[in-house]
Design a protein around this motif. Sequence first.
Motif, PDB file in Angstrom:
ATOM      1  N   ARG A 161     -26.985 -52.098  16.610  1.00 53.44           N
ATOM      2  CA  ARG A 161     -28.447 -52.202  16.731  1.00 53.44           C
ATOM      3  C   ARG A 161     -29.166 -51.327  15.726  1.00 53.44           C
ATOM      4  O   ARG A 161     -30.114 -51.743  15.081  1.00 53.44           O
ATOM      5  N   ASN A 162     -28.692 -50.087  15.639  1.00 57.61           N
ATOM      6  CA  ASN A 162     -29.408 -49.102  14.814  1.00 57.61           C
ATOM      7  C   ASN A 162     -28.549 -47.848  14.663  1.00 57.61           C
ATOM      8  O   ASN A 162     -27.348 -47.871  14.979  1.00 57.61           O
ATOM      9  N   ILE A 163     -29.165 -46.761  14.232  1.00 55.57           N
ATOM     10  CA  ILE A 163     -28.417 -45.528  13.949  1.00 55.57           C
ATOM     11  C   ILE A 163     -27.826 -44.915  15.232  1.00 55.57           C
ATOM     12  O   ILE A 163     -26.854 -44.154  15.172  1.00 55.57           O
ATOM     13  N   LEU A 164     -28.357 -45.321  16.381  1.00 58.77           N
ATOM     14  CA  LEU A 164     -27.941 -44.703  17.642  1.00 58.77           C
ATOM     15  C   LEU A 164     -26.576 -45.208  18.123  1.00 58.77           C
ATOM     16  O   LEU A 164     -25.841 -44.467  18.783  1.00 58.77           O
ATOM     17  N   ASP A 165     -26.232 -46.452  17.789  1.00 54.95           N
ATOM     18  CA  ASP A 165     -24.921 -46.967  18.212  1.00 54.95           C
ATOM     19  C   ASP A 165     -23.984 -47.218  17.026  1.00 54.95           C
ATOM     20  O   ASP A 165     -22.854 -47.676  17.214  1.00 54.95           O
ATOM     21  N   ALA A 166     -24.423 -46.913  15.805  1.00 54.87           N
ATOM     22  CA  ALA A 166     -23.596 -47.149  14.613  1.00 54.87           C
ATOM     23  C   ALA A 166     -22.383 -46.220  14.629  1.00 54.87           C
ATOM     24  O   ALA A 166     -22.465 -45.091  15.133  1.00 54.87           O
ATOM     25  N   ASP A 167     -21.257 -46.695  14.056  1.00 49.72           N
ATOM     26  CA  ASP A 167     -20.109 -45.785  13.922  1.00 49.72           C
ATOM     27  C   ASP A 167     -20.132 -45.154  12.522  1.00 49.72           C
ATOM     28  O   ASP A 167     -20.949 -45.519  11.666  1.00 49.72           O
ATOM     29  N   GLN A 168     -19.218 -44.213  12.313  1.00 54.45           N
ATOM     30  CA  GLN A 168     -19.205 -43.441  11.062  1.00 54.45           C
ATOM     31  C   GLN A 168     -18.996 -44.358   9.851  1.00 54.45           C
ATOM     32  O   GLN A 168     -19.596 -44.145   8.798  1.00 54.45           O
ATOM     33  N   GLU A 169     -18.166 -45.363  10.015  1.00 54.83           N
ATOM     34  CA  GLU A 169     -17.868 -46.296   8.922  1.00 54.83           C
ATOM     35  C   GLU A 169     -19.126 -47.083   8.536  1.00 54.83           C
ATOM     36  O   GLU A 169     -19.449 -47.235   7.348  1.00 54.83           O
ATOM     37  N   GLN A 170     -19.848 -47.564   9.531  1.00 52.59           N
ATOM     38  CA  GLN A 170     -21.079 -48.315   9.247  1.00 52.59           C
ATOM     39  C   GLN A 170     -22.092 -47.414   8.538  1.00 52.59           C
ATOM     40  O   GLN A 170     -22.747 -47.834   7.581  1.00 52.59           O
ATOM     41  N   LEU A 171     -22.202 -46.185   9.011  1.00 54.45           N
ATOM     42  CA  LEU A 171     -23.179 -45.275   8.402  1.00 54.45           C
ATOM     43  C   LEU A 171     -22.783 -44.922   6.969  1.00 54.45           C
ATOM     44  O   LEU A 171     -23.625 -44.946   6.058  1.00 54.45           O
ATOM     45  N   SER A 172     -21.499 -44.603   6.764  1.00 50.85           N
ATOM     46  CA  SER A 172     -21.111 -44.153   5.424  1.00 50.85           C
ATOM     47  C   SER A 172     -21.148 -45.298   4.418  1.00 50.85           C
ATOM     48  O   SER A 172     -21.572 -45.093   3.270  1.00 50.85           O
ATOM     49  N   THR A 173     -20.739 -46.495   4.829  1.00 49.39           N
ATOM     50  CA  THR A 173     -20.784 -47.617   3.877  1.00 49.39           C
ATOM     51  C   THR A 173     -22.241 -47.985   3.558  1.00 49.39           C
ATOM     52  O   THR A 173     -22.578 -48.271   2.407  1.00 49.39           O
ATOM     53  N   CYS A 174     -23.097 -47.956   4.570  1.00 52.84           N
ATOM     54  CA  CYS A 174     -24.524 -48.255   4.307  1.00 52.84           C
ATOM     55  C   CYS A 174     -25.124 -47.210   3.376  1.00 52.84           C
ATOM     56  O   CYS A 174     -25.865 -47.558   2.447  1.00 52.84           O
ATOM     57  N   GLN A 208     -36.533 -45.848   4.345  1.00 55.82           N
ATOM     58  CA  GLN A 208     -37.037 -45.815   5.727  1.00 55.82           C
ATOM     59  C   GLN A 208     -36.020 -46.457   6.656  1.00 55.82           C
ATOM     60  O   GLN A 208     -35.316 -47.395   6.278  1.00 55.82           O
ATOM     61  N   GLN A 209     -35.980 -45.980   7.894  1.00 57.35           N
ATOM     62  CA  GLN A 209     -35.041 -46.536   8.875  1.00 57.35           C
ATOM     63  C   GLN A 209     -35.610 -46.271  10.265  1.00 57.35           C
ATOM     64  O   GLN A 209     -35.954 -45.144  10.600  1.00 57.35           O
ATOM     65  N   PHE A 210     -35.740 -47.328  11.084  1.00 59.61           N
ATOM     66  CA  PHE A 210     -36.416 -47.243  12.385  1.00 59.61           C
ATOM     67  C   PHE A 210     -35.437 -47.550  13.526  1.00 59.61           C
ATOM     68  O   PHE A 210     -34.565 -48.410  13.375  1.00 59.61           O
ATOM     69  N   PHE A 258     -33.284 -55.896  15.439  1.00 61.32           N
ATOM     70  CA  PHE A 258     -32.309 -55.006  16.062  1.00 61.32           C
ATOM     71  C   PHE A 258     -30.889 -55.218  15.528  1.00 61.32           C
ATOM     72  O   PHE A 258     -29.949 -55.487  16.275  1.00 61.32           O
ATOM     73  N   HIS A 259     -30.791 -55.082  14.209  1.00 63.50           N
ATOM     74  CA  HIS A 259     -29.509 -54.941  13.505  1.00 63.50           C
ATOM     75  C   HIS A 259     -29.774 -53.810  12.516  1.00 63.50           C
ATOM     76  O   HIS A 259     -30.737 -53.881  11.737  1.00 63.50           O
ATOM     77  N   LEU A 260     -28.930 -52.776  12.516  1.00 63.11           N
ATOM     78  CA  LEU A 260     -29.167 -51.599  11.664  1.00 63.11           C
ATOM     79  C   LEU A 260     -29.587 -52.002  10.249  1.00 63.11           C
ATOM     80  O   LEU A 260     -28.946 -52.849   9.623  1.00 63.11           O
ATOM     81  N   HIS A 261     -30.656 -51.404   9.755  1.00 58.76           N
ATOM     82  CA  HIS A 261     -31.063 -51.647   8.370  1.00 58.76           C
ATOM     83  C   HIS A 261     -31.810 -50.458   7.797  1.00 58.76           C
ATOM     84  O   HIS A 261     -32.483 -49.718   8.515  1.00 58.76           O
ATOM     85  N   PHE A 262     -31.655 -50.309   6.484  1.00 59.99           N
ATOM     86  CA  PHE A 262     -32.338 -49.255   5.723  1.00 59.99           C
ATOM     87  C   PHE A 262     -33.251 -49.932   4.716  1.00 59.99           C
ATOM     88  O   PHE A 262     -32.816 -50.822   3.978  1.00 59.99           O
ATOM     89  N   HIS A 263     -34.509 -49.521   4.694  1.00 58.09           N
ATOM     90  CA  HIS A 263     -35.470 -50.014   3.701  1.00 58.09           C
ATOM     91  C   HIS A 263     -35.363 -49.143   2.455  1.00 58.09           C
ATOM     92  O   HIS A 263     -35.307 -47.918   2.564  1.00 58.09           O
TER      93      HIS A 263
END
Length: 140
Positions: A51-64, A87-89, A99-104
């Motif tokens: 959904r967003n940064i709150l449920d993302a795992d480390q791999e999703q965060l680092s690759t993004c 930006q990221q909400f 409600f799919h993790l995204h960075f502007h």
Amino acid sequence: MRYDPDNIFAKILRDELPATRVYEDDATLVFMDIMPRADGHVLVIPKTPCRNILDADQEQLSTCMATVQKLSRAVMKAFGAGGVTVQQFNETIGGQEVFHLHFHILPRHEGVSLMPPGQMADKDVLAANAEKIRAALTEG
Ligand code: AMP
């Protein structure tokens, strides 16, 4: 909160909805924001569900974040920008609408404010801007 597999960005990932795609690797996809707040406004998303940064795992965060850096450098070059705003909400109260993790990533220029929200861009302009970014990525 549960991930909704029918959110707009999940549909773009499955090619069920069109998008002006700019770049992808194994883990992330980048496409033009359909209602840009600046010329060259792109969105970076993981290819896997969260959904967003709150449920993302480390791999999703680092690759993004690796893709955010790559595209930030590319839009700087493509648009001759002086800086970028990222930006990221998270969740409705945090300003999130899809409600799919995204960075502007927003290229910024001296004295130029962000454009007002909710204004649909011309499809040809988005395509031309995507092409500029792809060229900057190729040039390195
Ligand atoms: P937010 O969840 O607040 O970060 O806002 C969602 C962002 O997605 C907004 O900037 C919208 O303009 C953008 N957006 C919504 N639908 C699409 C779409 N089909 N293609 C590209 N961008 C979109």
